[in-house]
Design a protein around this motif. Structure first.
Motif, PDB file in Angstrom:
ATOM      1  N   PHE A  41       0.862  -1.179   0.000  1.00  0.00           N
ATOM      2  CA  PHE A  41       0.000   0.000   0.000  1.00  0.00           C
ATOM      3  C   PHE A  41       0.903   1.234   0.000  1.00  0.00           C
ATOM      4  O   PHE A  41       1.743   1.398   0.884  1.00  0.00           O
ATOM      5  N   GLU A  42       0.727   2.106  -0.976  1.00  0.00           N
ATOM      6  CA  GLU A  42       1.549   3.309  -1.061  1.00  0.00           C
ATOM      7  C   GLU A  42       0.656   4.542  -1.078  1.00  0.00           C
ATOM      8  O   GLU A  42      -0.255   4.652  -1.898  1.00  0.00           O
ATOM      9  N   ARG A  43       0.911   5.448  -0.128  1.00  0.00           N
ATOM     10  CA  ARG A  43       0.185   6.714  -0.001  1.00  0.00           C
ATOM     11  C   ARG A  43      -1.326   6.506   0.194  1.00  0.00           C
ATOM     12  O   ARG A  43      -2.125   7.296  -0.287  1.00  0.00           O
ATOM     13  N   TYR A  44      -1.678   5.463   0.905  1.00  0.00           N
ATOM     14  CA  TYR A  44      -3.075   5.241   1.283  1.00  0.00           C
ATOM     15  C   TYR A  44      -3.382   6.012   2.566  1.00  0.00           C
ATOM     16  O   TYR A  44      -2.493   6.283   3.374  1.00  0.00           O
ATOM     17  N   THR A  45      -4.664   6.331   2.760  1.00  0.00           N
ATOM     18  CA  THR A  45      -5.130   6.940   3.997  1.00  0.00           C
ATOM     19  C   THR A  45      -6.231   6.062   4.580  1.00  0.00           C
ATOM     20  O   THR A  45      -7.206   5.747   3.891  1.00  0.00           O
ATOM     21  N   PHE A  46      -6.051   5.655   5.829  1.00  0.00           N
ATOM     22  CA  PHE A  46      -7.002   4.782   6.503  1.00  0.00           C
ATOM     23  C   PHE A  46      -7.640   5.547   7.656  1.00  0.00           C
ATOM     24  O   PHE A  46      -6.944   5.992   8.572  1.00  0.00           O
ATOM     25  N   TYR A  47      -8.958   5.735   7.615  1.00  0.00           N
ATOM     26  CA  TYR A  47      -9.673   6.493   8.635  1.00  0.00           C
ATOM     27  C   TYR A  47     -10.583   5.585   9.460  1.00  0.00           C
ATOM     28  O   TYR A  47     -11.369   4.797   8.914  1.00  0.00           O
TER      29      TYR A  47
END
Length: 213
Positions: A41-47
């Motif tokens: 995973f590259e430059r993912y955002t997990f909220y």
């Protein structure tokens, strides 16, 4: 891999976080018990996600942001979290074994009962982190930022802390045996009741200006 952020001396939450790539945003999903095996995973955002009891075997997360993610009782082996940011995440009873966490920043996270064995956490930013009772065994933490971190009663054995930022760190009652304390200024930390070996005692005495004979 180049480290592209400045190490923090405080524990801020940026008022202007980078705008995430909407195509790489994962929000509110339940990943309880999910198994990761070599994924990237590259430059993912997990909220606001639940990663409780996740099993991570060798997955790579590069320049990712984790906000409000619960890593409780998760297990990570040979995984990488490089140049990542963790904001208000929970790591209760989490385990990291031989993981690479170089250049990652932790802000307002909870670390109760966390255990880290081996791996490379160099340049990691943990300013103000509450690591009381944590186990850090054989970890490379060169130039890590532990400014004002709380490590009372923690096990910090065989840890490479060369160049680490330890100003105002609390180490009372910690087991520090075998760790590199060459960057520790005994006048700016709390060491009461800490366990050290004879070699470390000489290093601390020298730092105090004493002549060890």
């Amino acid at each position: 891999m180049a480290i592209r952020r400045e190490r923090a001396h405080v524990d801020p939450v940026s008022p202007e976080p980078p705008v995430p790539d909407e195509a790489r945003v994962v929000r509110g999903e339940d990943w309880y018990g999910r198994e990761f095996a070599g994924e990237r995973f590259e430059r993912y955002t997990f909220y606001d996600m639940d990663w409780t009891e996740a099993v991570n075997d060798g997955a790579v997360f590069d320049e990712c942001t984790f906000s409000g993610v619960r890593f409780n009782a998760s297990r990570h082996t040979g995984a990488a979290f490089t140049n990542c940011t963790f904001r208000r995440c929970g790591f209760f009873d989490a385990r990291f074994e031989q993981c690479k966490v170089v250049g990652s920043l932790f802000q307002q996270c909870e670390f109760s009962l966390i255990q880290v064995t081996g791996g490379d956490w160099s340049f990691a930013g943990l300013p103000g982190a509450d690591l009381r009772g944590a186990v850090l065994d054989g970890v490379r933490m060169r130039e890590a930022d532990l400014t004002a971190a709380r490590l009372e009663g923690a096990v910090v054995r065989g840890v490479d802390l060369s160049g680490a930022m330890l100003h105002s760190t609390t180490l009372t009652g910690a087991d520090l045996r075998g760790s590199d304390l060459s960057s520790l200024d005994p006048l700016t930390v709390r060491l009461g009741g800490a366990k050290i070996d004879p070699e470390q005692a000489a290093v601390i005495a020298t730092a105090l200006g004493l002549d060890v004979c």
